[in-house]
Design a protein around this motif. Structure first.
Motif, PDB file in Angstrom:
ATOM      1  N   CYS A 446       0.811  -1.223   0.000  1.00  0.00           N
ATOM      2  CA  CYS A 446       0.000   0.000   0.000  1.00  0.00           C
ATOM      3  C   CYS A 446       0.842   1.270   0.000  1.00  0.00           C
ATOM      4  CB  CYS A 446      -0.929   0.010   1.216  1.00  0.00           C
ATOM      5  SG  CYS A 446      -0.068   0.077   2.814  1.00  0.00           S
ATOM      6  N   LEU A 447       2.074   1.195   0.469  1.00  0.00           N
ATOM      7  CA  LEU A 447       2.886   2.404   0.653  1.00  0.00           C
ATOM      8  C   LEU A 447       3.241   3.017  -0.694  1.00  0.00           C
ATOM      9  CD1 LEU A 447       4.282   4.260   2.703  1.00  0.00           C
ATOM     10  CD2 LEU A 447       6.288   2.780   2.556  1.00  0.00           C
ATOM     11  N   ALA A 448       2.672   4.203  -0.950  1.00  0.00           N
ATOM     12  CA  ALA A 448       2.827   4.821  -2.268  1.00  0.00           C
ATOM     13  C   ALA A 448       3.895   5.893  -2.297  1.00  0.00           C
ATOM     14  CB  ALA A 448       1.495   5.418  -2.721  1.00  0.00           C
ATOM     15  N   MET A 449       4.094   6.607  -1.183  1.00  0.00           N
ATOM     16  CA  MET A 449       5.069   7.690  -1.164  1.00  0.00           C
ATOM     17  C   MET A 449       5.320   8.135   0.267  1.00  0.00           C
ATOM     18  SD  MET A 449       2.892  11.121  -2.233  1.00  0.00           S
ATOM     19  CE  MET A 449       4.072  12.248  -1.484  1.00  0.00           C
ATOM     20  N   TRP A 450       6.393   8.875   0.447  1.00  0.00           N
ATOM     21  CA  TRP A 450       6.710   9.551   1.704  1.00  0.00           C
ATOM     22  C   TRP A 450       6.626  11.062   1.470  1.00  0.00           C
ATOM     23  CZ3 TRP A 450       7.308   6.781   6.072  1.00  0.00           C
ATOM     24  CH2 TRP A 450       7.691   5.440   5.968  1.00  0.00           C
ATOM     25  N   CYS A 451       6.070  11.757   2.446  1.00  0.00           N
ATOM     26  CA  CYS A 451       6.007  13.215   2.387  1.00  0.00           C
ATOM     27  C   CYS A 451       6.593  13.771   3.675  1.00  0.00           C
ATOM     28  CB  CYS A 451       4.563  13.677   2.205  1.00  0.00           C
ATOM     29  SG  CYS A 451       4.378  15.467   2.073  1.00  0.00           S
ATOM     30  N   GLY A 452       7.452  14.767   3.548  1.00  0.00           N
ATOM     31  CA  GLY A 452       8.189  15.256   4.714  1.00  0.00           C
ATOM     32  C   GLY A 452       7.328  15.893   5.781  1.00  0.00           C
ATOM     33  N   ASN A 453       6.296  16.647   5.380  1.00  0.00           N
ATOM     34  CA  ASN A 453       5.509  17.361   6.390  1.00  0.00           C
ATOM     35  C   ASN A 453       4.214  17.876   5.776  1.00  0.00           C
ATOM     36  OD1 ASN A 453       5.666  20.447   5.667  1.00  0.00           O
ATOM     37  ND2 ASN A 453       7.735  19.668   5.371  1.00  0.00           N
ATOM     38  N   ASN A 454       3.359  18.384   6.626  1.00  0.00           N
ATOM     39  CA  ASN A 454       2.117  19.020   6.207  1.00  0.00           C
ATOM     40  C   ASN A 454       2.202  20.532   6.389  1.00  0.00           C
ATOM     41  OD1 ASN A 454      -0.972  18.948   5.670  1.00  0.00           O
ATOM     42  ND2 ASN A 454      -0.790  20.103   7.568  1.00  0.00           N
ATOM     43  N   GLU A 455       2.170  21.270   5.282  1.00  0.00           N
ATOM     44  CA  GLU A 455       1.942  22.712   5.220  1.00  0.00           C
ATOM     45  C   GLU A 455       3.005  23.586   5.896  1.00  0.00           C
ATOM     46  OE1 GLU A 455      -2.954  22.693   4.817  1.00  0.00           O
ATOM     47  OE2 GLU A 455      -2.032  23.450   6.653  1.00  0.00           O
ATOM     48  N   ILE A 456       4.174  23.050   6.188  1.00  0.00           N
ATOM     49  CA  ILE A 456       5.156  23.884   6.888  1.00  0.00           C
ATOM     50  C   ILE A 456       5.785  24.898   5.942  1.00  0.00           C
ATOM     51  CG2 ILE A 456       7.305  23.918   8.206  1.00  0.00           C
ATOM     52  CD1 ILE A 456       6.559  21.212   9.353  1.00  0.00           C
ATOM     53  N   GLU A 457       6.196  24.471   4.748  1.00  0.00           N
ATOM     54  CA  GLU A 457       6.767  25.457   3.832  1.00  0.00           C
ATOM     55  C   GLU A 457       5.710  26.481   3.428  1.00  0.00           C
ATOM     56  OE1 GLU A 457      10.047  25.252   0.560  1.00  0.00           O
ATOM     57  OE2 GLU A 457       8.140  24.699  -0.372  1.00  0.00           O
ATOM     58  N   GLU A 458       4.471  26.035   3.240  1.00  0.00           N
ATOM     59  CA  GLU A 458       3.404  26.977   2.931  1.00  0.00           C
ATOM     60  C   GLU A 458       3.281  28.011   4.056  1.00  0.00           C
ATOM     61  OE1 GLU A 458      -1.172  26.835   1.408  1.00  0.00           O
ATOM     62  OE2 GLU A 458      -0.737  25.746   3.248  1.00  0.00           O
ATOM     63  N   GLY A 459       3.372  27.539   5.302  1.00  0.00           N
ATOM     64  CA  GLY A 459       3.314  28.462   6.432  1.00  0.00           C
ATOM     65  C   GLY A 459       4.453  29.460   6.421  1.00  0.00           C
ATOM     66  N   ILE A 460       5.661  28.972   6.158  1.00  0.00           N
ATOM     67  CA  ILE A 460       6.824  29.864   6.135  1.00  0.00           C
ATOM     68  C   ILE A 460       6.660  30.938   5.060  1.00  0.00           C
ATOM     69  CG2 ILE A 460       9.299  29.954   5.631  1.00  0.00           C
ATOM     70  CD1 ILE A 460       9.558  27.192   6.938  1.00  0.00           C
ATOM     71  N   LYS A 461       6.107  30.548   3.917  1.00  0.00           N
ATOM     72  CA  LYS A 461       5.970  31.482   2.813  1.00  0.00           C
ATOM     73  C   LYS A 461       4.781  32.436   2.966  1.00  0.00           C
ATOM     74  CE  LYS A 461       7.997  28.682  -0.918  1.00  0.00           C
ATOM     75  NZ  LYS A 461       7.689  27.965  -2.194  1.00  0.00           N
ATOM     76  N   TYR A 462       3.656  31.906   3.448  1.00  0.00           N
ATOM     77  CA  TYR A 462       2.401  32.628   3.247  1.00  0.00           C
ATOM     78  C   TYR A 462       1.589  32.943   4.502  1.00  0.00           C
ATOM     79  CZ  TYR A 462       3.215  30.992  -1.546  1.00  0.00           C
ATOM     80  OH  TYR A 462       3.763  30.727  -2.782  1.00  0.00           O
ATOM     81  N   TRP A 463       1.980  32.465   5.661  1.00  0.00           N
ATOM     82  CA  TRP A 463       1.130  32.628   6.828  1.00  0.00           C
ATOM     83  C   TRP A 463       1.499  33.838   7.698  1.00  0.00           C
ATOM     84  CZ3 TRP A 463       0.304  26.912   8.896  1.00  0.00           C
ATOM     85  CH2 TRP A 463      -0.381  26.188   7.904  1.00  0.00           C
ATOM     86  N   GLY A 464       2.290  34.706   7.175  1.00  0.00           N
ATOM     87  CA  GLY A 464       2.595  35.953   7.868  1.00  0.00           C
ATOM     88  C   GLY A 464       3.642  35.856   8.953  1.00  0.00           C
ATOM     89  N   TRP A 465       4.416  34.774   8.970  1.00  0.00           N
ATOM     90  CA  TRP A 465       5.419  34.633  10.033  1.00  0.00           C
ATOM     91  C   TRP A 465       6.559  35.629   9.875  1.00  0.00           C
ATOM     92  CZ3 TRP A 465       5.487  28.580   9.407  1.00  0.00           C
ATOM     93  CH2 TRP A 465       4.312  28.073   9.954  1.00  0.00           C
ATOM     94  N   GLN A 466       6.805  36.062   8.638  1.00  0.00           N
ATOM     95  CA  GLN A 466       7.866  37.054   8.458  1.00  0.00           C
ATOM     96  C   GLN A 466       7.534  38.374   9.149  1.00  0.00           C
ATOM     97  OE1 GLN A 466       5.842  35.793   6.223  1.00  0.00           O
ATOM     98  NE2 GLN A 466       5.719  36.998   4.328  1.00  0.00           N
ATOM     99  N   LYS A 467       6.245  38.608   9.428  1.00  0.00           N
ATOM    100  CA  LYS A 467       5.839  39.813  10.154  1.00  0.00           C
ATOM    101  C   LYS A 467       5.818  39.581  11.666  1.00  0.00           C
ATOM    102  CE  LYS A 467       2.973  41.461   6.314  1.00  0.00           C
ATOM    103  NZ  LYS A 467       1.598  41.808   5.862  1.00  0.00           N
TER     104      LYS A 467
END
Length: 852
Positions: A446-467
């Motif tokens: 059943c194992l189709a793929m590995w994914c490193g994380n959920n939404e962390i890079e999206e958060g770094i880019k777009y969730w306003g953390w730079q502010k």
């Protein structure tokens, strides 16, 4: 000379122990446990595997955490240290074994383990197992084992205090967000659907393993190539020789299918002291492929490896292996970058959902609950689930069931929604965790793929953390991200699961508020929730693979009654608010309901209409994604299940009740689907097939029918349906149908028939939202029969009864169908099953018009 003496000793040991003593003895340490708060000496009986919260609940030392606002009353538990102890006895014969290992499959999380006065283990990772050599600490007779769990809050508080900034772990429902420092299930600290219950305990089995001469530590059946004629495999076996001397041994590999041997191999080896790695090739002629749900049988071969000395088996290990190829196709093209799964050489449209842990208290999840879950998944025509990164790596049985049911697993590593540190001690923990779980899971078909994380890079880019953070901290987020997800984890996958696809994050590039990003790999589209968009937006928003999207509903009333009293039956009551963890919450459900339905006044009706709203709205997205293939090649909605009784995005509630969403998913994921799209003054009809064979000589029959059953207009045409495809087969203006009847008081019944005029798919299309339909008052006639745990209900109505909902006050009862339109003059037979039925249950039937 040494080898000669060793052989004499082994022969003597065989006579002393008896032949069976060469095989390992596994002793389950799951009884006679007790627990106490550290320093109290008030010992009470405990359950292992289990958690401290379960033991406190068993002794009535905690209120039901799911009821009312009791979540607030249990938070003290996470700040205490707790101890568990047991004793076990060993005989003189058992003590003669050459080696012994104490194996903890799961300790949650910070634990010191003591055996007979020796501190044998300091555990600090919930996500890996621990094996400790304990031969020299064991005693003949009584042995004492104690596990001291330190508070996960107090343990990491010094890290929080010295860190210099607060990580944006916004799902951690505490003022001091220490969860980021622990390798512990993130959701246990709270989530936007989850209760905060930061557990500790021996959460997976613990065993004492006694053995002689050698043991098998790992067995990996690596698939080198696969064709219709031959499967070429490498059996990679890791063996540990405990004697300190070289040993002649024989390794046997056996492969069978349905009890019949397909092939076997033997190899003579000399086992060196300590670890030995042996590769044995094996071919299978004319292999039967493992196929995903909907495409064929998920065939599993039985593989067994045995290590023998002088014709006596020392150790053996067994796996069930599915032979298949899975390729994740992520290729740049003129539109952006594709993303789809190719199984056995054929592009597969992924249909499924995101899976979260099935309980806030993980040991509560029984084998029966796992079996029911995968039955639910398979019956809803799914072929994939995503094990989301804020929970846990599931136990072996979960993946066994995925193998057996033909369900592919997208497997996240356990990181979600916030940056993580990347100091050397933390990286070491993650490296060990990754190796442990990759080795454990890599044999599964059943194992189709590995994914490193959920939404962390999206958060770094777009969730306003730079502010929110200064430049140095924000820069550190990116640097630590690269260490974890671009360096460490892909290296571990490449080392221990060579060839398996790894993606560093999901979504890979897209952000739901930036349409220009949707053309690259997978997207999380939260427009109809956080963006407050209408469900129709899915018709125009095109992504390559939609790996998250969702809309909430309350669970049905029988589940609400388990955590609330009638005085709480308001969407803004304290209890309903406590069971709604989303930031936008219940008001958004009401706001969206106004777009499509007449909003009822009674709370019970609001709950019912909300279930219908969620199901219909989400089905619109599922069908849109399927219509858009091959541009879009997957739809995994958020979320499949719940970890407690709660208002959430799930399609199945905590007690196993299918919401309307799950029935609509089953319909939207049907192998052959008629999908209609009404927009402005146009009607388009699409035929979608996930079958691997072409269907020819079909008839598409369309009938405009009023709510009393009178047919006002007919249209028929011959069509073909290519395999694995989506295409438009009919288009018209709504005026074409409106000329026959007011479209607020009729529906279009579309039926696809095969060459023998037998229906193979059907769809009911309405031209306006439900609130604008002139729904008739009608009384549903019903006949009910009961026999041995099963009700058979026959329903009929002289006029349309829209979105019929059958209620029965038994949790987890299984319906053959529910939340359906009962057409005028139609006779619908529904079965309801449960082993808890008595035959005296009250059955209620309602439809939309009843709420007016």
């Amino acid at each position: 000379m040494k080898r000669h003496l060793l052989l004499i000793m082994l022969c003597y040991a065989t006579l002393l122990f008896g032949q069976s003593e060469l095989q390992p003895e596994i002793i389950k340490l799951d009884t006679c446990w007790s627990f106490a708060k550290s320093g109290s000496n008030d010992w009470l009986s405990a359950t292992v595997p289990g958690t401290i919260h379960q033991d406190l609940l068993h002794h009535n030392l905690l209120p039901d955490p799911f009821y009312g606002t009791n979540e607030q009353k249990i938070q003290w538990v996470e700040n205490e240290d707790w101890e568990y102890k047991t004793c076990f006895s060993l005989s003189e014969d058992q003590m003669k074994r050459q080696a012994a290992r104490l194996v903890f499959e799961g300790l949650d999380t910070y634990a010191d383990v003591y055996l007979n006065g020796a501190r044998i283990l300091a555990a600090d990772n919930m996500f890996k197992g621990y094996a400790v050599e304990v031969k020299d600490m064991l005693r003949c007779g009584e042995n004492h084992l104690r596990v001291v769990f330190r508070s996960p809050i107090k343990e990491t508080l010094p890290q929080w205090e010295t860190n210099g900034f607060e990580y944006p772990a916004d799902n951690d429902h505490a003022d001091k967000k220490v969860s980021i420092f622990s390798r512990k299930a993130p959701y246990s600290f709270g989530w936007d659907w989850g209760i905060r219950m930061a557990t500790c305990g021996i959460w997976r089995p613990v065993t004492l393993q006694l053995y002689n001469v050698a043991r098998i530590d790992d067995y990996y059946v690596k698939q080198l190539s696969l064709t219709d004629e031959k499967a070429c495999l490498s059996n990679q076996v890791e063996i540990y020789n405990v004697t300190g001397e070289t040993i002649p041994a024989e390794i046997d590999i056996d492969c069978s299918l349905s009890g019949a041997t397909e092939n076997a191999a033997k190899q003579q080896v000399t086992l060196q002291p300590g670890y030995n790695s042996v590769n044995i090739p094996l071919d299978i002629r004319n292999p039967k492929r493992w196929m995903p749900n909907g495409w064929g049988s998920p065939t599993l071969y039985d593989f067994t490896v045995r290590v023998s000395y002088q014709n006596e088996i020392l150790a053996e290990k067994h796996h069930r292996i599915g032979l298949r190829t899975i390729r994740v196709v992520a290729e740049k093209d003129s539109a952006g970058e594709s993303f789809y799964f190719e199984v056995n050489g054929v592009p597969m449209f992924a249909k499924g959902a995101n899976y979260i842990p099935s309980d806030a208290l993980l040991p509560n999840v029984t084998a029966e609950r796992y079996q029911t879950l995968f039955r639910d998944v398979k019956e809803a025509n799914m072929n994939m689930i995503r094990v989301w990164g804020g929970g846990v790596y599931e136990n072996d049985y979960f993946y066994d069931l995925a193998d057996e049911n033909g369900i592919l697993v997208w497997q996240d590593f356990m990181f979600a929604c916030t940056p993580y540190p990347a100091d050397p001690p933390f990286l070491k923990k993650v490296a060990e965790e990754a190796e442990y779980n990759i080795r454990r899971l890599r044999n599964h078909a059943c194992l189709a793929m590995w994914c490193g994380n959920n939404e962390i890079e999206e958060g770094i880019k777009y969730w306003g953390w730079q502010k929110r953070f200064d430049a140095d901290v924000y820069k550190r987020f990116g640097a630590d991200y690269r260490k974890l997800f671009h360096e460490l984890l892909p290296a571990q996958v490449a080392k221990f699961d060579e060839g398996r696809f790894y993606m560093h994050t999901s979504p890979y590039f897209a952000n739901w508020g930036r349409p220009e990003s949707w053309s690259v790999r997978d997207s999380h589209n939260w427009g109809t929730w956080y963006g407050r968009k209408p469900f129709e937006s899915a018709d125009e928003e095109r992504s390559r693979f939609v790996s998250e999207y969702g809309f909430q509903s309350f669970p049905e009333m029988k589940t609400i009654r388990t955590f609330a009293s009638p005085s709480d039956y308001r969407i803004d009551s304290e209890v309903m608010t406590a069971h709604q963890k989303s930031t936008v919450g219940n008001d958004l459900i009401a706001e969206s309901m106004e777009r499509y339905f007449k909003v009822p006044q009674r709370f019970e009706d609001f709950v019912y209409i909300g279930l219908v709203l969620q199901g219909q709205g989400m089905r619109r997205s599922m069908e849109a994604h399927r219509r858009q293939r091959p541009y879009c090649m997957g739809t995994l909605y958020w979320q499949l299940n719940d970890s407690w009784p709660v208002v959430s995005w799930s399609s199945i509630d905590y007690y196993g009740n299918w919401k309307a969403l799950h029935y609509q998913a089953k319909r939207a994921f049907a192998p052959v689907l008629i999908s209609t799209l009404v927009k402005n003054d146009s009607l388009r009809v699409h035929l979608i097939s996930d079958l691997l064979d072409n269907l020819q000589g079909l008839t598409l029959d369309m009938r405009l029918t009023d709510f009393s059953g009178k047919v006002w207009k007919k249209e028929s045409r011959k069509v073909d349906l290519p395999a694995n495809s989506s295409h438009e087969v009919f288009g018209s203006t709504t005026a074409y149908w409106k000329s026959a009847k007011d479209l607020t008081e009729c529906y279009l019944l579309i039926t696809l028939k095969n060459s023998k005029k037998q229906p193979i798919a059907q769809s009911v299309c309405y031209f306006v939202p439900t609130k604008d339909l002139k729904l008739p008052e009608t009384k549903i006639r019903r006949k009910v029969k009961y026999s041995d745990g099963s009700y058979t209900i026959t329903l009929s109505s002289p006029k349309l009864a829209k979105d019929v909902f059958i209620e029965i006050p038994v949790q987890g009862a299984r319906f053959s169908d529910n939340f359906f339109d009962l057409l005028p003059g139609e006779k619908r037979v529904i079965t309801i099953e449960s082993p808890r039925f008595t035959g005296d249950e009250e059955i209620a039937v309602r439809h939309i018009r009843d709420t007016y």
